[in-house]
Design a protein around this motif. Structure first.
Motif, PDB file in Angstrom:
ATOM      1  N   GLY A 206       0.880  -1.522   0.079  1.00 50.34           N
ATOM      2  CA  GLY A 206      -0.082   0.033  -0.219  1.00 50.34           C
ATOM      3  C   GLY A 206       0.949   1.186   0.112  1.00 50.34           C
ATOM      4  N   TYR A 207       1.873   1.468   0.724  1.00 46.53           N
ATOM      5  CA  TYR A 207       2.995   2.535   0.835  1.00 46.53           C
ATOM      6  C   TYR A 207       3.648   3.079  -0.691  1.00 46.53           C
ATOM      7  N   LEU A 208       4.372   0.895  -1.365  1.00 47.38           N
ATOM      8  CA  LEU A 208       4.499   1.191  -2.310  1.00 47.38           C
ATOM      9  C   LEU A 208       3.937   1.728  -3.422  1.00 47.38           C
ATOM     10  N   MET A 209       2.835   1.689  -3.248  1.00 42.83           N
ATOM     11  CA  MET A 209       1.434   1.834  -4.237  1.00 42.83           C
ATOM     12  C   MET A 209       1.330   3.755  -4.265  1.00 42.83           C
ATOM     13  N   MET A 210       1.077   4.032  -2.929  1.00 47.63           N
ATOM     14  CA  MET A 210       1.055   5.134  -2.768  1.00 47.63           C
ATOM     15  C   MET A 210       2.054   6.832  -3.130  1.00 47.63           C
ATOM     16  N   SER A 211       3.427   6.082  -3.392  1.00 38.66           N
ATOM     17  CA  SER A 211       4.943   6.490  -3.457  1.00 38.66           C
ATOM     18  C   SER A 211       5.066   6.300  -4.820  1.00 38.66           C
ATOM     19  N   ALA A 212       4.176   5.563  -5.324  1.00 39.33           N
ATOM     20  CA  ALA A 212       4.882   5.244  -7.299  1.00 39.33           C
ATOM     21  C   ALA A 212       3.316   6.015  -7.530  1.00 39.33           C
ATOM     22  N   SER A 214       2.032   9.011  -6.368  1.00 43.64           N
ATOM     23  CA  SER A 214       2.485  10.705  -6.389  1.00 43.64           C
ATOM     24  C   SER A 214       3.146  10.977  -7.050  1.00 43.64           C
ATOM     25  N   SER A 215       4.540  10.168  -7.597  1.00 46.75           N
ATOM     26  CA  SER A 215       5.588  10.361  -8.343  1.00 46.75           C
ATOM     27  C   SER A 215       4.955   9.708 -10.531  1.00 46.75           C
ATOM     28  N   MET A 216       3.614   9.548 -10.502  1.00 45.47           N
ATOM     29  CA  MET A 216       2.477   9.209 -11.826  1.00 45.47           C
ATOM     30  C   MET A 216       3.686   7.860 -12.282  1.00 45.47           C
ATOM     31  N   ASN A 217       4.043   6.705 -11.451  1.00 46.06           N
ATOM     32  CA  ASN A 217       4.469   5.829 -11.720  1.00 46.06           C
ATOM     33  C   ASN A 217       3.477   4.455 -11.830  1.00 46.06           C
ATOM     34  N   MET A 218       2.476   4.705 -13.243  1.00 40.69           N
ATOM     35  CA  MET A 218       1.219   4.020 -12.487  1.00 40.69           C
ATOM     36  C   MET A 218       1.760   2.590 -13.354  1.00 40.69           C
ATOM     37  N   PRO A 219       2.991   1.952 -13.475  1.00 44.53           N
ATOM     38  CA  PRO A 219       3.140   1.006 -14.033  1.00 44.53           C
ATOM     39  C   PRO A 219       3.746   0.025 -12.482  1.00 44.53           C
ATOM     40  N   LEU A 220       4.324   1.158 -11.839  1.00 43.82           N
ATOM     41  CA  LEU A 220       4.680   0.590 -10.090  1.00 43.82           C
ATOM     42  C   LEU A 220       3.589   0.341  -9.953  1.00 43.82           C
ATOM     43  N   VAL A 221       2.194   0.912  -9.739  1.00 41.84           N
ATOM     44  CA  VAL A 221       1.208   0.944  -9.103  1.00 41.84           C
ATOM     45  C   VAL A 221       0.614  -0.120  -9.459  1.00 41.84           C
ATOM     46  N   PHE A 222       0.152  -0.492 -10.713  1.00 40.04           N
ATOM     47  CA  PHE A 222      -0.415  -1.698 -11.267  1.00 40.04           C
ATOM     48  C   PHE A 222       0.341  -3.114 -10.733  1.00 40.04           C
ATOM     49  N   ALA A 223       1.528  -3.531 -10.941  1.00 41.71           N
ATOM     50  CA  ALA A 223       2.402  -4.255 -10.542  1.00 41.71           C
ATOM     51  C   ALA A 223       1.456  -3.907  -9.193  1.00 41.71           C
ATOM     52  N   GLY A 224       1.775  -3.033  -8.190  1.00 46.41           N
ATOM     53  CA  GLY A 224       1.368  -3.495  -7.032  1.00 46.41           C
ATOM     54  C   GLY A 224       0.175  -4.382  -6.825  1.00 46.41           C
ATOM     55  N   LEU A 225      -0.936  -4.002  -7.736  1.00 48.78           N
ATOM     56  CA  LEU A 225      -2.297  -4.488  -7.709  1.00 48.78           C
ATOM     57  C   LEU A 225      -2.105  -5.827  -7.885  1.00 48.78           C
ATOM     58  N   ILE A 226      -1.256  -6.314  -8.692  1.00 50.59           N
ATOM     59  CA  ILE A 226      -1.091  -7.686  -9.113  1.00 50.59           C
ATOM     60  C   ILE A 226      -0.586  -8.430  -7.937  1.00 50.59           C
ATOM     61  N   VAL A 227       1.076  -7.538  -7.784  1.00 50.75           N
ATOM     62  CA  VAL A 227       1.117  -8.395  -6.452  1.00 50.75           C
ATOM     63  C   VAL A 227      -0.305  -9.091  -5.439  1.00 50.75           C
ATOM     64  N   ILE A 228      -0.924  -7.707  -4.642  1.00 47.24           N
ATOM     65  CA  ILE A 228      -1.341  -8.270  -4.100  1.00 47.24           C
ATOM     66  C   ILE A 228      -2.584  -9.375  -4.031  1.00 47.24           C
ATOM     67  N   GLY A 229      -2.980  -9.390  -5.705  1.00 43.35           N
ATOM     68  CA  GLY A 229      -4.283 -10.172  -6.370  1.00 43.35           C
ATOM     69  C   GLY A 229      -3.665 -11.466  -6.000  1.00 43.35           C
ATOM     70  N   VAL A 230      -1.937 -11.945  -5.985  1.00 40.73           N
ATOM     71  CA  VAL A 230      -1.701 -12.670  -6.880  1.00 40.73           C
ATOM     72  C   VAL A 230      -1.549 -13.309  -5.323  1.00 40.73           C
ATOM     73  N   MET A 231      -0.944 -13.269  -4.348  1.00 42.31           N
ATOM     74  CA  MET A 231      -1.280 -13.012  -3.031  1.00 42.31           C
ATOM     75  C   MET A 231      -2.191 -13.373  -2.179  1.00 42.31           C
ATOM     76  N   GLY A 232      -2.904 -12.595  -2.994  1.00 39.02           N
ATOM     77  CA  GLY A 232      -4.389 -13.140  -2.224  1.00 39.02           C
ATOM     78  C   GLY A 232      -5.398 -14.262  -2.708  1.00 39.02           C
ATOM     79  N   VAL A 233      -4.833 -15.238  -3.716  1.00 41.42           N
ATOM     80  CA  VAL A 233      -5.774 -16.023  -5.087  1.00 41.42           C
ATOM     81  C   VAL A 233      -4.983 -17.210  -4.314  1.00 41.42           C
ATOM     82  N   VAL A 234      -3.091 -16.931  -4.001  1.00 41.88           N
ATOM     83  CA  VAL A 234      -2.608 -18.680  -3.440  1.00 41.88           C
ATOM     84  C   VAL A 234      -2.979 -18.411  -2.372  1.00 41.88           C
ATOM     85  N   MET A 235      -3.180 -18.034  -0.917  1.00 38.88           N
ATOM     86  CA  MET A 235      -4.129 -17.536   0.125  1.00 38.88           C
ATOM     87  C   MET A 235      -5.321 -18.224   0.040  1.00 38.88           C
TER      88      MET A 235
END
Length: 258
Positions: A206-212, A214-235
């Motif tokens: 969440g902190y990583l996505m907010m930091s990304a 703020s610098s308009m680094n949307m690919p990194l924001v979406f990378a964080g979203l996908i990582v969260i989704g993958v962890m959720g699916v695995v669990m």
């Protein structure tokens, strides 16, 4: 004997996921959508590779806070569920309070938790707990409260006490409800930890996505979203496997979705 799933059913999730990503890539490329608005999967992949180290560090933190909050939620949810399901008096007294508490948006608790515990891991753990314990309480209580009266009468006629009925019949019967609640609660726990990390933490996805963002680094924001989704699916799948192994007797159709 376990019935094997047809090959088409096994590959269906992978096929649909790949198709969605290909469609996503085609739309972004065909319409020339800039990355700061909607990054293509290829741009997200590049960002994920480039920031693999920070993503792994923050993902580990998010996983830790999520599992810690989820573990507390399971313990508290089990205790409350047993009390609510076993006693009509406790059910009538506690259920309205639990429903009212669950209706409050948990993000509203984050500023309070920050005042109490400061910015960091503790608010994220507690937010994950607050948002995920209610399904456990409800499902365990439901499993106990819906025990057939006829079955209770038969057991009492055989000399069984209230405690014997609850521990030897009620608890095993509530296991399918319990494992169903775990699959829901673990996904909610991720939501809670990430919400807190975006507001009151200096670590986590969440902190990583907010930091990304703020610098308009949307690919990194979406990378964080996908990582969260993958962890959720695995669990989720982990608890689905445990559910099938430990409560297979409660599922007549082995091909039913987990």
């Amino acid at each position: 004997m376990a019935v094997k799933l047809p090959p088409l059913i096994k590959v269906a999730p992978w096929a649909l996921t790949i198709a969605l990503f290909l469609f996503w890539e085609a739309v972004c490329t065909g319409l020339s959508i800039p990355d700061y608005l909607m990054p293509a999967p290829s741009a997200i992949w590049v960002a994920g590779v480039e920031y693999a180290g920070p993503i792994m560090m923050h993902a580990t933190q998010t996983l830790f806070t999520t599992l810690a909050g989820f573990a507390i939620a399971v313990v508290v949810g089990m205790v409350l569920g047993l009390a609510v399901g076993a006693s009509p008096l406790i059910y009538q007294a506690c259920y309205p309070l639990l429903v009212g508490f669950n209706s409050i948006p948990k993000v509203a608790f984050v500023p309070v938790l920050v005042v109490w515990f400061g910015i960091g891991t503790v608010p994220a753990i507690l937010t994950a707990f607050l948002i995920s314990f209610f399904p456990v309480v409800v499902n365990v209580a439901t499993g106990l409260a819906t025990l057939e009266p006829e079955l209770e009468d038969v057991l009492r006629s055989l000399g069984a006490k209230r405690w014997d009925i609850m521990t030897k019949v009620g608890l095993p019967r509530s296991l399918p409800y319990f494992f169903a609640s775990l699959k829901v609660a673990i996904t909610l726990a991720f939501v809670g930890s990430v919400i807190s990390e975006t507001v009151a933490s200096n670590l986590g996805i969440g902190y990583l996505m907010m930091s990304a963002s703020s610098s308009m680094n949307m690919p990194l924001v979406f990378a964080g979203l996908i990582v969260i989704g993958v962890m959720g699916v695995v669990m989720y799948e982990l608890f689905a496997v445990l559910e099938k192994r430990l409560t297979g007797w409660a599922h007549r159709n082995p091909n039913a979705p987990g």
